[in-house]
Design a protein around this motif. Structure first.
Motif, PDB file in Angstrom:
ATOM      1  N   SER A  81       0.835  -1.196   0.000  1.00  0.00           N
ATOM      2  CA  SER A  81       0.000   0.000   0.000  1.00  0.00           C
ATOM      3  C   SER A  81       0.876   1.255   0.000  1.00  0.00           C
ATOM      4  O   SER A  81       1.982   1.253   0.556  1.00  0.00           O
ATOM      5  CB  SER A  81      -0.965  -0.007   1.187  1.00  0.00           C
ATOM      6  N   VAL A  82       0.369   2.291  -0.642  1.00  0.00           N
ATOM      7  CA  VAL A  82       1.161   3.502  -0.855  1.00  0.00           C
ATOM      8  C   VAL A  82       0.368   4.720  -0.393  1.00  0.00           C
ATOM      9  O   VAL A  82      -0.795   4.898  -0.763  1.00  0.00           O
ATOM     10  CB  VAL A  82       1.506   3.679  -2.356  1.00  0.00           C
ATOM     11  N   THR A  83       1.008   5.544   0.431  1.00  0.00           N
ATOM     12  CA  THR A  83       0.458   6.851   0.784  1.00  0.00           C
ATOM     13  C   THR A  83       1.373   7.918   0.197  1.00  0.00           C
ATOM     14  O   THR A  83       2.594   7.848   0.369  1.00  0.00           O
ATOM     15  CB  THR A  83       0.375   7.035   2.311  1.00  0.00           C
ATOM     16  N   LEU A  84       0.783   8.877  -0.495  1.00  0.00           N
ATOM     17  CA  LEU A  84       1.546   9.974  -1.089  1.00  0.00           C
ATOM     18  C   LEU A  84       1.135  11.262  -0.386  1.00  0.00           C
ATOM     19  O   LEU A  84      -0.040  11.614  -0.361  1.00  0.00           O
ATOM     20  CB  LEU A  84       1.235  10.083  -2.589  1.00  0.00           C
ATOM     21  N   VAL A  85       2.127  11.939   0.208  1.00  0.00           N
ATOM     22  CA  VAL A  85       1.865  13.215   0.881  1.00  0.00           C
ATOM     23  C   VAL A  85       2.484  14.331   0.046  1.00  0.00           C
ATOM     24  O   VAL A  85       3.669  14.286  -0.296  1.00  0.00           O
ATOM     25  CB  VAL A  85       2.441  13.227   2.309  1.00  0.00           C
ATOM     26  N   LEU A  86       1.667  15.322  -0.284  1.00  0.00           N
ATOM     27  CA  LEU A  86       2.107  16.457  -1.096  1.00  0.00           C
ATOM     28  C   LEU A  86       2.098  17.707  -0.221  1.00  0.00           C
ATOM     29  O   LEU A  86       1.072  18.053   0.365  1.00  0.00           O
ATOM     30  CB  LEU A  86       1.174  16.645  -2.293  1.00  0.00           C
ATOM     31  N   ALA A  87       3.240  18.389  -0.159  1.00  0.00           N
ATOM     32  CA  ALA A  87       3.343  19.600   0.668  1.00  0.00           C
ATOM     33  C   ALA A  87       3.809  20.764  -0.188  1.00  0.00           C
ATOM     34  O   ALA A  87       4.621  20.594  -1.104  1.00  0.00           O
ATOM     35  CB  ALA A  87       4.328  19.369   1.808  1.00  0.00           C
ATOM     36  N   GLY A  88       3.330  21.964   0.117  1.00  0.00           N
ATOM     37  CA  GLY A  88       3.773  23.168  -0.576  1.00  0.00           C
ATOM     38  C   GLY A  88       3.545  23.077  -2.079  1.00  0.00           C
ATOM     39  O   GLY A  88       2.451  22.719  -2.532  1.00  0.00           O
ATOM     40  N   GLN A  89       4.600  23.384  -2.868  1.00  0.00           N
ATOM     41  CA  GLN A  89       4.485  23.380  -4.330  1.00  0.00           C
ATOM     42  C   GLN A  89       4.073  22.025  -4.901  1.00  0.00           C
ATOM     43  O   GLN A  89       3.567  21.949  -6.025  1.00  0.00           O
ATOM     44  CB  GLN A  89       5.827  23.782  -4.951  1.00  0.00           C
ATOM     45  N   ALA A  90       4.294  20.966  -4.146  1.00  0.00           N
ATOM     46  CA  ALA A  90       3.909  19.633  -4.631  1.00  0.00           C
ATOM     47  C   ALA A  90       2.404  19.527  -4.855  1.00  0.00           C
ATOM     48  O   ALA A  90       1.944  18.677  -5.613  1.00  0.00           O
ATOM     49  CB  ALA A  90       4.363  18.561  -3.642  1.00  0.00           C
ATOM     50  N   ALA A  91       1.634  20.411  -4.198  1.00  0.00           N
ATOM     51  CA  ALA A  91       0.176  20.372  -4.359  1.00  0.00           C
ATOM     52  C   ALA A  91      -0.244  20.751  -5.778  1.00  0.00           C
ATOM     53  O   ALA A  91      -1.395  20.514  -6.175  1.00  0.00           O
ATOM     54  CB  ALA A  91      -0.483  21.305  -3.347  1.00  0.00           C
ATOM     55  N   THR A 116       3.129  23.277   8.144  1.00  0.00           N
ATOM     56  CA  THR A 116       4.004  22.670   9.161  1.00  0.00           C
ATOM     57  C   THR A 116       4.268  21.195   8.872  1.00  0.00           C
ATOM     58  O   THR A 116       4.736  20.468   9.733  1.00  0.00           O
ATOM     59  CB  THR A 116       3.374  22.799  10.561  1.00  0.00           C
ATOM     60  N   LEU A 117       3.947  20.790   7.651  1.00  0.00           N
ATOM     61  CA  LEU A 117       4.089  19.391   7.241  1.00  0.00           C
ATOM     62  C   LEU A 117       3.203  18.475   8.110  1.00  0.00           C
ATOM     63  O   LEU A 117       3.582  17.358   8.439  1.00  0.00           O
ATOM     64  CB  LEU A 117       5.552  18.952   7.301  1.00  0.00           C
ATOM     65  N   GLY A 118       2.046  18.990   8.422  1.00  0.00           N
ATOM     66  CA  GLY A 118       1.067  18.167   9.135  1.00  0.00           C
ATOM     67  C   GLY A 118       0.010  17.691   8.156  1.00  0.00           C
ATOM     68  O   GLY A 118      -0.331  18.384   7.210  1.00  0.00           O
ATOM     69  N   TRP A 119      -0.490  16.479   8.371  1.00  0.00           N
ATOM     70  CA  TRP A 119      -1.580  15.947   7.566  1.00  0.00           C
ATOM     71  C   TRP A 119      -2.420  15.043   8.446  1.00  0.00           C
ATOM     72  O   TRP A 119      -1.959  14.611   9.516  1.00  0.00           O
ATOM     73  CB  TRP A 119      -1.063  15.231   6.307  1.00  0.00           C
ATOM     74  N   PRO A 120      -3.653  14.738   8.051  1.00  0.00           N
ATOM     75  CA  PRO A 120      -4.519  13.924   8.910  1.00  0.00           C
ATOM     76  C   PRO A 120      -3.879  12.574   9.232  1.00  0.00           C
ATOM     77  O   PRO A 120      -3.298  11.936   8.362  1.00  0.00           O
ATOM     78  CB  PRO A 120      -5.785  13.742   8.055  1.00  0.00           C
ATOM     79  N   ASN A 121      -3.982  12.184  10.486  1.00  0.00           N
ATOM     80  CA  ASN A 121      -3.451  10.885  10.946  1.00  0.00           C
ATOM     81  C   ASN A 121      -1.946  10.737  10.686  1.00  0.00           C
ATOM     82  O   ASN A 121      -1.459   9.642  10.371  1.00  0.00           O
ATOM     83  CB  ASN A 121      -4.202   9.721  10.275  1.00  0.00           C
ATOM     84  N   ARG A 122      -1.218  11.829  10.833  1.00  0.00           N
ATOM     85  CA  ARG A 122       0.214  11.791  10.513  1.00  0.00           C
ATOM     86  C   ARG A 122       0.992  10.771  11.358  1.00  0.00           C
ATOM     87  O   ARG A 122       1.807  10.019  10.843  1.00  0.00           O
ATOM     88  CB  ARG A 122       0.819  13.190  10.701  1.00  0.00           C
ATOM     89  N   VAL A 123       0.711  10.761  12.658  1.00  0.00           N
ATOM     90  CA  VAL A 123       1.452   9.848  13.540  1.00  0.00           C
ATOM     91  C   VAL A 123       1.217   8.397  13.119  1.00  0.00           C
ATOM     92  O   VAL A 123       2.140   7.570  13.061  1.00  0.00           O
ATOM     93  CB  VAL A 123       1.038  10.069  15.007  1.00  0.00           C
ATOM     94  N   MET A 124      -0.061   8.103  12.762  1.00  0.00           N
ATOM     95  CA  MET A 124      -0.390   6.732  12.366  1.00  0.00           C
ATOM     96  C   MET A 124       0.276   6.393  11.028  1.00  0.00           C
ATOM     97  O   MET A 124       0.848   5.312  10.858  1.00  0.00           O
ATOM     98  CB  MET A 124      -1.908   6.597  12.253  1.00  0.00           C
ATOM     99  N   THR A 125       0.229   7.314  10.068  1.00  0.00           N
ATOM    100  CA  THR A 125       0.835   7.048   8.755  1.00  0.00           C
ATOM    101  C   THR A 125       2.330   6.777   8.902  1.00  0.00           C
ATOM    102  O   THR A 125       2.872   5.861   8.294  1.00  0.00           O
ATOM    103  CB  THR A 125       0.674   8.271   7.816  1.00  0.00           C
ATOM    104  N   VAL A 126       2.988   7.603   9.701  1.00  0.00           N
ATOM    105  CA  VAL A 126       4.433   7.453   9.885  1.00  0.00           C
ATOM    106  C   VAL A 126       4.739   6.152  10.627  1.00  0.00           C
ATOM    107  O   VAL A 126       5.687   5.440  10.312  1.00  0.00           O
ATOM    108  CB  VAL A 126       5.001   8.678  10.639  1.00  0.00           C
ATOM    109  N   GLY A 127       3.909   5.831  11.604  1.00  0.00           N
ATOM    110  CA  GLY A 127       4.129   4.602  12.375  1.00  0.00           C
ATOM    111  C   GLY A 127       3.906   3.353  11.551  1.00  0.00           C
ATOM    112  O   GLY A 127       4.623   2.359  11.708  1.00  0.00           O
ATOM    113  N   TRP A 128       2.921   3.394  10.655  1.00  0.00           N
ATOM    114  CA  TRP A 128       2.607   2.209   9.845  1.00  0.00           C
ATOM    115  C   TRP A 128       3.615   1.979   8.723  1.00  0.00           C
ATOM    116  O   TRP A 128       3.770   0.870   8.250  1.00  0.00           O
ATOM    117  CB  TRP A 128       1.216   2.368   9.210  1.00  0.00           C
ATOM    118  N   ALA A 129       4.247   3.058   8.279  1.00  0.00           N
ATOM    119  CA  ALA A 129       5.118   2.931   7.104  1.00  0.00           C
ATOM    120  C   ALA A 129       6.319   2.043   7.417  1.00  0.00           C
ATOM    121  O   ALA A 129       6.993   2.211   8.436  1.00  0.00           O
ATOM    122  CB  ALA A 129       5.589   4.310   6.658  1.00  0.00           C
ATOM    123  N   ASP A 130       6.579   1.089   6.540  1.00  0.00           N
ATOM    124  CA  ASP A 130       7.787   0.264   6.663  1.00  0.00           C
ATOM    125  C   ASP A 130       8.993   0.987   6.071  1.00  0.00           C
ATOM    126  O   ASP A 130      10.118   0.763   6.490  1.00  0.00           O
ATOM    127  CB  ASP A 130       7.592  -1.067   5.937  1.00  0.00           C
TER     128      ASP A 130
END
Ligand code: FES
Length: 246
Positions: free
Chosen positions: A124-134, A153-167
């Motif tokens: 599974s893949v999560t893509l986070v776009l910040a600033g100009q990436a939007a 501030t490089l915050g996104w919904p469920n950030r802690v969970m996304t970072v924790g789940w990522a391998d």
């Protein structure tokens, strides 16, 4: 690495900021992998003088699709000189379930080719776009990809969970100050996780690459312990646990 001629067969627009060049190439580029690039120059131009690093987003027999800024002008039929493949494929863990891709204030193009490869391997893949990436359009991406937009501030919904789940996490930042920007990413992940293990957080470095074969040292990166590495031969993805940020 070899040089080959390619022909631009088609130019398709994703939006006003991004376009894709469909190139007819020699078959040795068929095996290009996510993370590898080509150094390109339009055959009739010497401006810019140095070759540009072009990121493939898809490859098929005798075909390569690259993504380029929408502001540049390309025409079908133009001939291109390509040197490549440059660099090492992204180094994925053997057991991988979730991957986080993060584009911080820059184009996510270096991450795009890896998406379909990861999905085809049931990752599974999560893509986070910040600033100009939007500015990057996401309608053409596979629907299985979870796309999040980050705030200033490089915050996104469920950030802690996304970072924790990522391998594994692969990050691309604006190339104007890669060490400084990756240093801030390192600090952020240090706050979000108890520890940052090896082979977890990778920075994708995009320095100017005049030679692409380790000869000119222009892409030298500082590592901890006084060591160095070359983005062109050992990168572009470098494990941030090894990088010296200052
Ligand atoms: S680009 Fe010349 S050594 Fe890397």
């Amino acid at each position: 690495m070899r040089e080959t001629k390619a022909i631009i067969e088609r130019v398709t627009r994703l939006n006003e900021h991004y376009q894709r060049l469909h190139l007819a190439t020699e078959d040795y580029l068929n095996d290009i992998k996510p993370g590898q690039t080509v150094l390109a120059r339009l055959a009739d131009r010497w401006d810019p003088y140095l070759r540009e690093q072009w990121w493939p987003v898809d490859a098929a027999p005798n075909r390569l699709i690259v993504e380029r800024p929408g502001s540049l002008r390309y025409e079908p039929g133009q001939s291109v000189s390509l040197l490549g493949p440059v660099g090492q494929p992204y180094r994925y863990r053997r057991t991988l379930r979730n991957v986080l891709l993060l584009a911080d204030d820059t184009t996510p193009t270096p991450l795009v080719m890896s998406m379909s490869w990861l999905l085809s391997n049931q990752i599974s893949v999560t893509l986070v776009l910040a600033g100009q990436a939007a500015l990057y359009p996401t309608q053409h991406l596979p629907p299985e990809i979870e796309v999040q937009h980050a705030d200033a501030t490089l915050g996104w919904p469920n950030r802690v969970m996304t970072v924790g789940w990522a391998d594994q996490v692969f990050v691309v930042v604006r190339p104007d100050d890669e060490l400084g920007r990756f240093g801030r990413i390192w600090s952020l992940f240090g706050e979000l996780r108890a520890e940052i293990p090896k082979s977890y957080l990778f920075g994708i470095f995009q320095p100017v690459q005049p030679c692409g074969v380790g000869a000119c040292q222009a892409c030298l990166l500082p590592l901890r312990g006084g060591e160095t590495t070359l983005a062109c031969t050992q990168g572009p993805a470098v494990d941030l646990t090894q990088v010296r940020f200052s």
